[in-house]
Scaffold this motif. Structure first.
Motif, PDB file in Angstrom:
ATOM      1  N   THR A 100      25.832 -20.994  -1.228  1.00  0.00           N
ATOM      2  CA  THR A 100      25.159 -21.946  -0.361  1.00  0.00           C
ATOM      3  C   THR A 100      24.752 -21.233   0.908  1.00  0.00           C
ATOM      4  O   THR A 100      25.538 -21.100   1.840  1.00  0.00           O
ATOM      5  CB  THR A 100      26.096 -23.119  -0.047  1.00  0.00           C
ATOM      6  OG1 THR A 100      26.502 -23.693  -1.276  1.00  0.00           O
ATOM      7  CG2 THR A 100      25.392 -24.166   0.782  1.00  0.00           C
ATOM      8  N   LYS A 101      23.559 -20.749   0.920  1.00  0.00           N
ATOM      9  CA  LYS A 101      23.099 -19.904   2.021  1.00  0.00           C
ATOM     10  C   LYS A 101      21.576 -19.974   2.021  1.00  0.00           C
ATOM     11  O   LYS A 101      20.970 -19.948   0.964  1.00  0.00           O
ATOM     12  CB  LYS A 101      23.545 -18.475   1.710  1.00  0.00           C
ATOM     13  CG  LYS A 101      23.559 -17.513   2.829  1.00  0.00           C
ATOM     14  CD  LYS A 101      24.826 -17.629   3.645  1.00  0.00           C
ATOM     15  CE  LYS A 101      25.919 -16.670   3.226  1.00  0.00           C
ATOM     16  NZ  LYS A 101      27.089 -16.712   4.093  1.00  0.00           N
ATOM     17  N   ASN A 224      34.679 -18.891  -0.053  1.00  0.00           N
ATOM     18  CA  ASN A 224      33.952 -20.120   0.248  1.00  0.00           C
ATOM     19  C   ASN A 224      34.044 -20.452   1.747  1.00  0.00           C
ATOM     20  O   ASN A 224      33.044 -20.796   2.387  1.00  0.00           O
ATOM     21  CB  ASN A 224      34.526 -21.248  -0.610  1.00  0.00           C
ATOM     22  CG  ASN A 224      33.795 -22.554  -0.391  1.00  0.00           C
ATOM     23  OD1 ASN A 224      32.585 -22.563  -0.177  1.00  0.00           O
ATOM     24  ND2 ASN A 224      34.538 -23.651  -0.429  1.00  0.00           N
ATOM     25  N   LEU A 225      35.240 -20.301   2.295  1.00  0.00           N
ATOM     26  CA  LEU A 225      35.412 -20.549   3.736  1.00  0.00           C
ATOM     27  C   LEU A 225      34.593 -19.557   4.557  1.00  0.00           C
ATOM     28  O   LEU A 225      33.940 -19.916   5.526  1.00  0.00           O
ATOM     29  CB  LEU A 225      36.893 -20.429   4.129  1.00  0.00           C
ATOM     30  CG  LEU A 225      37.814 -21.584   3.745  1.00  0.00           C
ATOM     31  CD1 LEU A 225      39.249 -21.241   4.111  1.00  0.00           C
ATOM     32  CD2 LEU A 225      37.386 -22.878   4.433  1.00  0.00           C
ATOM     33  N   MET A 228      30.942 -20.389   4.446  1.00  0.00           N
ATOM     34  CA  MET A 228      30.635 -21.563   5.264  1.00  0.00           C
ATOM     35  C   MET A 228      30.575 -21.178   6.747  1.00  0.00           C
ATOM     36  O   MET A 228      29.609 -21.508   7.446  1.00  0.00           O
ATOM     37  CB  MET A 228      31.690 -22.636   5.027  1.00  0.00           C
ATOM     38  CG  MET A 228      31.475 -23.905   5.825  1.00  0.00           C
ATOM     39  SD  MET A 228      32.700 -25.165   5.392  1.00  0.00           S
ATOM     40  CE  MET A 228      34.185 -24.490   6.135  1.00  0.00           C
ATOM     41  N   ARG A 231      27.609 -19.111   7.904  1.00  0.00           N
ATOM     42  CA  ARG A 231      26.341 -19.813   7.862  1.00  0.00           C
ATOM     43  C   ARG A 231      26.145 -20.756   9.056  1.00  0.00           C
ATOM     44  O   ARG A 231      25.055 -21.242   9.310  1.00  0.00           O
ATOM     45  CB  ARG A 231      26.241 -20.607   6.555  1.00  0.00           C
ATOM     46  CG  ARG A 231      24.894 -21.168   6.257  1.00  0.00           C
ATOM     47  CD  ARG A 231      24.756 -21.583   4.803  1.00  0.00           C
ATOM     48  NE  ARG A 231      25.932 -22.248   4.259  1.00  0.00           N
ATOM     49  CZ  ARG A 231      26.315 -23.484   4.585  1.00  0.00           C
ATOM     50  NH1 ARG A 231      25.638 -24.190   5.446  1.00  0.00           N
ATOM     51  NH2 ARG A 231      27.392 -24.008   4.030  1.00  0.00           N
ATOM     52  N   MET A 232      27.220 -21.007   9.786  1.00  0.00           N
ATOM     53  CA  MET A 232      27.173 -22.047  10.828  1.00  0.00           C
ATOM     54  C   MET A 232      26.505 -21.602  12.116  1.00  0.00           C
ATOM     55  O   MET A 232      26.235 -22.422  12.979  1.00  0.00           O
ATOM     56  CB  MET A 232      28.597 -22.503  11.148  1.00  0.00           C
ATOM     57  CG  MET A 232      29.215 -23.360  10.061  1.00  0.00           C
ATOM     58  SD  MET A 232      30.937 -23.695  10.470  1.00  0.00           S
ATOM     59  CE  MET A 232      31.370 -24.873   9.175  1.00  0.00           C
TER      60      MET A 232
ATOM     61  N   MET B 184      18.119 -23.235   0.194  1.00  0.00           N
ATOM     62  CA  MET B 184      19.268 -23.620  -0.626  1.00  0.00           C
ATOM     63  C   MET B 184      18.929 -24.785  -1.545  1.00  0.00           C
ATOM     64  O   MET B 184      19.499 -25.871  -1.456  1.00  0.00           O
ATOM     65  CB  MET B 184      20.448 -23.961   0.283  1.00  0.00           C
ATOM     66  CG  MET B 184      20.794 -22.829   1.223  1.00  0.00           C
ATOM     67  SD  MET B 184      22.339 -23.046   2.125  1.00  0.00           S
ATOM     68  CE  MET B 184      21.915 -24.324   3.275  1.00  0.00           C
ATOM     69  N   MET B 232      25.912 -27.632  12.915  1.00  0.00           N
ATOM     70  CA  MET B 232      26.291 -26.663  11.881  1.00  0.00           C
ATOM     71  C   MET B 232      25.478 -26.790  10.605  1.00  0.00           C
ATOM     72  O   MET B 232      25.568 -25.943   9.734  1.00  0.00           O
ATOM     73  CB  MET B 232      27.769 -26.835  11.544  1.00  0.00           C
ATOM     74  CG  MET B 232      28.705 -26.317  12.611  1.00  0.00           C
ATOM     75  SD  MET B 232      30.401 -26.731  12.147  1.00  0.00           S
ATOM     76  CE  MET B 232      31.321 -25.861  13.426  1.00  0.00           C
TER      77      MET B 232
END
Lengths: 257, 257
Positions: A100-101, A224-225, A228, A231-232, B184, B232
């Motif tokens: 997810t990017k 996954n963390l 995330m 990406r923020m 995405m 975010m």
């Protein structure tokens, strides 16, 4: 930054992004990448764990007139080190990744890089090793992916060609006269090393409460963390806030032991 | 067209321009140019007086998966022959020429080529030999010049790189469909109500551990968290992950009460 004995440029004075070659194999390709960069005025190269060590005489021979790019190269052992001081990192990738990017064209990515740079952020672009490309563990550290829209029936861009197209788009993105002034221009965005410490702290706290279960899923949960958080586009203030939040949630628990 | 005994494609069926290599020297560069072209879906190559004749085994070896470009190459003795059936010819040039001729960036040139092709015209792009480039006698046959905006202090594009950038721009010029940010694609981003619930949950947990202190700063602290979370661009999956993280950090605490 490791390898500071190789004449690196310790500061970040100029407006061009760092081209980060991750685990490059052939010295010739490092030299060709240096030439490709300099053709479009990019001269900040970083190397992560070059296979044949550094300095590399084949790289120097190939770079020829672009040797000054190599003179100032920064060499690191890990992607973590190489990106530690950067605020925004792109990862170039040929294949679709199930991550997810955001995925951008080189054009859009370099326009964005130009905006970020104009706002004072430090930008880097990672390029994977010949053939294999970047690993997912590298990619999860990136804020966004860059994918060159090659012919699906024949996609054979080599490392220097990928660098060339990226540097070309960087140059093109600067053809506009006035750079867009970004919102939040005075904000200091977090550096990768700050995100890394935030993640390590969170990971330790989550370990302490048995969050990573079952054990065989641990790596993918951590990844996954990391994906995330990277990406923020967190600011330095966000990072401090999140440290505080995690500490508050977890440490009061200790108080009740 | 001369050299019709080399398996050329006599017609002009497709919508891509002809890439015309004028007096190329090294077979390897012809092969590399074929690869560069095919990366962006261009497969019509013409050769004018290749130094080492034709066919050329070094070209075939280098072209590898792009050999089919070479299978259909058209070979001529002169630029006049090679461009005879074309309606519009570009000449790529690195140096400023003292010629009254439009000079375009690769981007503008390939946009124009796309327009011409859509109007049924046959377009070609000439590339000069390694090092020397096109001669004025070749260039005067062109309708327009194409010049890559390289760094004046370091301009070292080789033949295949020049072909690559041109083919890339051809591909980009037809790229109406592909969005610049392939954001995405399959991701569902969180709705505001989901962020709101995440924040309310976090707020309650932080209240329980006395995070909001001193009391008169409570509102601004909550606002700060809300601002951060809303910036975010979280996905629905991120929201679930964060719920899990907050719960894990906080609820184990209860278990220890």
């Amino acid at each position: 930054m490791a390898g500071t004995d190789h004449g690196q440029d310790s500061g970040w004075d100029g407006p061009t992004p760092a081209f980060i070659l991750v685990r490059p194999q052939m010295g010739e390709n490092i030299g060709a990448a240096a030439r490709a960069m300099l053709n479009f005025g990019c001269d900040r190269m970083r190397l992560v764990a070059p296979r044949d060590g550094w300095p590399n005489s084949a790289a120097v021979a190939t770079a020829s007139g672009a040797a000054r790019v190599l003179d100032h190269v920064q060499v690191s052992d890990t992607v973590e080190e190489a990106t530690g001081d950067l605020n925004y990192v792109f990862a170039t990738t040929a294949r679709d990744r199930d991550l997810t990017k955001p995925v951008m064209t080189p054009e859009r990515a370099m326009q964005h890089a130009r905006e970020l740079t104009a706002a004072g952020q430090k930008v880097g672009i990672m390029f994977g090793p010949e053939r294999a490309g970047l690993e997912n563990s590298d990619i999860v550290r990136a804020n966004a992916l860059v994918s060159v829209p090659v012919n699906p029936a024949f996609a054979s861009l080599n490392l220097a060609q990928c660098v060339l197209l990226t540097a070309y788009e960087w140059r093109r993105s600067g053809d506009d006269t006035a750079p867009e002034v970004m919102e939040m221009a005075k904000t200091r965005f977090a550096e990768a090393i700050e995100l890394q410490k935030l993640l390590e702290g969170l990971e330790a706290r989550l370990d302490a409460v048995g969050f990573f279960f079952p054990e065989h899923k641990r790596d993918s949960m951590v990844e996954n963390l990391r994906n995330m958080v990277s990406r923020m586009n967190l600011t330095e203030a966000d990072v401090r806030t999140l440290h505080g939040v995690f500490r508050a949630l977890a440490e009061k628990r200790k108080g009740f032991k």
